[in-house]
Design a protein around this motif. Sequence first.
Motif, PDB file in Angstrom:
ATOM      1  N   VAL A   1      89.304  30.192  43.202  1.00  0.00           N
ATOM      2  CA  VAL A   1      88.168  29.808  43.936  1.00  0.00           C
ATOM      3  C   VAL A   1      87.232  30.670  44.244  1.00  0.00           C
ATOM      4  O   VAL A   1      86.094  30.398  43.989  1.00  0.00           O
ATOM      5  N   ALA A   2      87.326  32.383  44.615  1.00  0.00           N
ATOM      6  CA  ALA A   2      86.367  32.985  44.678  1.00  0.00           C
ATOM      7  C   ALA A   2      85.468  33.097  43.572  1.00  0.00           C
ATOM      8  O   ALA A   2      84.276  33.273  43.479  1.00  0.00           O
TER       9      ALA A   2
ATOM     10  N   ALA B   1      81.863  38.682  44.174  1.00  0.00           N
ATOM     11  CA  ALA B   1      83.389  38.584  44.327  1.00  0.00           C
ATOM     12  C   ALA B   1      84.334  39.727  44.085  1.00  0.00           C
ATOM     13  O   ALA B   1      85.081  40.181  44.982  1.00  0.00           O
ATOM     14  N   ASN B   2      83.751  40.509  42.832  1.00  0.00           N
ATOM     15  CA  ASN B   2      84.442  41.775  42.511  1.00  0.00           C
ATOM     16  C   ASN B   2      84.195  42.951  43.635  1.00  0.00           C
ATOM     17  O   ASN B   2      85.085  43.582  44.010  1.00  0.00           O
ATOM     18  N   ALA B   3      83.101  43.027  44.292  1.00  0.00           N
ATOM     19  CA  ALA B   3      82.871  43.867  45.359  1.00  0.00           C
ATOM     20  C   ALA B   3      83.722  43.770  46.596  1.00  0.00           C
ATOM     21  O   ALA B   3      84.220  44.712  47.206  1.00  0.00           O
TER      22      ALA B   3
ATOM     23  N   LEU C   1      80.738  43.351  55.281  1.00  0.00           N
ATOM     24  CA  LEU C   1      79.871  42.578  56.343  1.00  0.00           C
ATOM     25  C   LEU C   1      78.423  42.618  55.716  1.00  0.00           C
ATOM     26  O   LEU C   1      77.770  41.662  55.814  1.00  0.00           O
ATOM     27  N   VAL C   2      78.069  43.676  55.107  1.00  0.00           N
ATOM     28  CA  VAL C   2      76.812  43.514  54.394  1.00  0.00           C
ATOM     29  C   VAL C   2      76.471  42.707  53.286  1.00  0.00           C
ATOM     30  O   VAL C   2      75.460  41.721  53.216  1.00  0.00           O
ATOM     31  N   ILE C   3      77.738  42.668  52.373  1.00  0.00           N
ATOM     32  CA  ILE C   3      77.725  41.740  51.409  1.00  0.00           C
ATOM     33  C   ILE C   3      77.528  40.299  51.734  1.00  0.00           C
ATOM     34  O   ILE C   3      76.711  39.567  51.315  1.00  0.00           O
ATOM     35  N   LEU C   4      78.762  40.073  52.778  1.00  0.00           N
ATOM     36  CA  LEU C   4      78.832  38.724  53.102  1.00  0.00           C
ATOM     37  C   LEU C   4      77.720  38.302  53.934  1.00  0.00           C
ATOM     38  O   LEU C   4      77.328  36.867  54.047  1.00  0.00           O
ATOM     39  N   ARG C   5      77.332  38.818  55.137  1.00  0.00           N
ATOM     40  CA  ARG C   5      76.317  38.693  56.270  1.00  0.00           C
ATOM     41  C   ARG C   5      77.215  37.404  56.870  1.00  0.00           C
ATOM     42  O   ARG C   5      77.010  36.397  56.364  1.00  0.00           O
ATOM     43  N   PRO C   6      77.531  37.625  58.141  1.00  0.00           N
ATOM     44  CA  PRO C   6      78.507  36.950  58.712  1.00  0.00           C
ATOM     45  C   PRO C   6      77.982  35.399  58.874  1.00  0.00           C
ATOM     46  O   PRO C   6      78.710  34.409  58.961  1.00  0.00           O
ATOM     47  N   LEU C   7      76.653  35.369  58.906  1.00  0.00           N
ATOM     48  CA  LEU C   7      76.111  33.837  59.018  1.00  0.00           C
ATOM     49  C   LEU C   7      76.110  32.997  57.796  1.00  0.00           C
ATOM     50  O   LEU C   7      76.123  31.983  57.922  1.00  0.00           O
TER      51      LEU C   7
ATOM     52  N   ILE D   1      85.991  33.762  52.201  1.00  0.00           N
ATOM     53  CA  ILE D   1      87.265  34.016  52.859  1.00  0.00           C
ATOM     54  C   ILE D   1      88.277  34.100  51.644  1.00  0.00           C
ATOM     55  O   ILE D   1      89.265  35.085  51.709  1.00  0.00           O
ATOM     56  N   SER D   2      88.150  33.533  50.511  1.00  0.00           N
ATOM     57  CA  SER D   2      89.066  33.414  49.368  1.00  0.00           C
ATOM     58  C   SER D   2      88.931  34.744  48.737  1.00  0.00           C
ATOM     59  O   SER D   2      90.129  35.488  48.440  1.00  0.00           O
ATOM     60  N   ALA D   3      87.695  35.317  48.804  1.00  0.00           N
ATOM     61  CA  ALA D   3      87.464  36.982  48.231  1.00  0.00           C
ATOM     62  C   ALA D   3      88.409  37.815  48.849  1.00  0.00           C
ATOM     63  O   ALA D   3      88.829  38.659  48.504  1.00  0.00           O
ATOM     64  N   ILE D   4      88.226  37.529  50.362  1.00  0.00           N
ATOM     65  CA  ILE D   4      88.936  38.668  51.124  1.00  0.00           C
ATOM     66  C   ILE D   4      90.354  38.349  51.073  1.00  0.00           C
ATOM     67  O   ILE D   4      91.201  39.359  51.099  1.00  0.00           O
ATOM     68  N   GLY D   5      90.890  37.144  50.940  1.00  0.00           N
ATOM     69  CA  GLY D   5      92.179  36.918  50.398  1.00  0.00           C
ATOM     70  C   GLY D   5      92.616  37.457  49.356  1.00  0.00           C
ATOM     71  O   GLY D   5      93.911  37.961  49.260  1.00  0.00           O
ATOM     72  N   VAL D   6      91.999  37.722  48.156  1.00  0.00           N
ATOM     73  CA  VAL D   6      92.349  38.313  47.023  1.00  0.00           C
ATOM     74  C   VAL D   6      92.659  39.774  47.426  1.00  0.00           C
ATOM     75  O   VAL D   6      93.472  40.467  46.760  1.00  0.00           O
ATOM     76  N   ALA D   7      91.664  40.475  48.283  1.00  0.00           N
ATOM     77  CA  ALA D   7      91.692  41.850  48.586  1.00  0.00           C
ATOM     78  C   ALA D   7      93.003  41.880  49.323  1.00  0.00           C
ATOM     79  O   ALA D   7      93.668  42.895  49.345  1.00  0.00           O
ATOM     80  N   CYS D   8      93.316  41.146  50.452  1.00  0.00           N
ATOM     81  CA  CYS D   8      94.276  41.256  51.298  1.00  0.00           C
ATOM     82  C   CYS D   8      95.866  41.159  50.204  1.00  0.00           C
ATOM     83  O   CYS D   8      96.750  42.004  50.571  1.00  0.00           O
TER      84      CYS D   8
END
Length: 290
Positions: A86-87, A96-98, A135-141, A148-155
């Motif tokens: 997905v990511a 995504a890789n970052a 946070l800098v890469i994604l920028r919360p807004l 979220i999928s990319a963060i899921g990969v890292a987790c």
Amino acid sequence: MSGKTVNSAIFLLILGNGMAMVSDLIVKMQGENVAVFQFVAVRLVIMLMLLLPFIKKVDFDRLWEGGRLQFIRAHVSYAGICCMVVALSTLPLATANAIFYAAPLLVVVFSVLFFRETLSKSSLFAVVSGFIGILVILRPLEISWSAISAIGVACSLAISATLVRKLPKGQSTVHSMLVSQIMMVPIAMTLAIWEDAAFDTDTLYYALGSAVFISMYNATVFMSYKWVSPQQVTSAEYTGMIWAILLGILVFDEVPDAWLIVGSSLIILPLLGIAYLERKRKQFGRLATS
């Protein structure tokens, strides 16, 4: 250990990370309409077939030893692979890789939470810096399901890596990989059937390409870490980010912005610093005992 051997190992890791990025590239080329569960199921079957030539490294007398832990790792890994598809299909390759590179930071956090390891000042700095980088890469807004999928990969990568230390001693990498992949089959096939997507022969080619290149990456990592200590060459793993940026520009015309450069630096540079300090500490320890 000779400098020539270390340089060879570093070259292999750089080459291997390029292969891993080609695997990611192939996944991304499918576009946003990819049938995720179908693709993952086909890729899983191909990965199992690629492991067959190394079947002699599997200890069949202890095949299911540590089965409960392997079951957890298998399903966490399966979720991570789905998140990866997905990511990669929706985010720029480098972005995504970052975020994937946040996995080592999460390993530190999980080790503290679950194994009560002490968090050094340098590790704490790396964790804080890394999360700021995300946070800098994604920028919360701008956070979306893709992010979220990319963060899921890292987790997923972090949980899998953290649990490795609890696996039975003496199990080979091939053994662990084979058992894990076998345990993924039921859920992979069930979700692929539930998805009920029309089969496209292109899926087979994409899955084959991705599986072959990621297997080549795994081989280079195995060879490199067999030749030399991981502390000597682990920094070469982060050249994957360079490959991701280059391939993103060349294939998808994805020019990285300042947010990505700054955020990636906040994630990766502290990790390189920790690797450097750890290498110096071990060198000093050897000198003190010689």
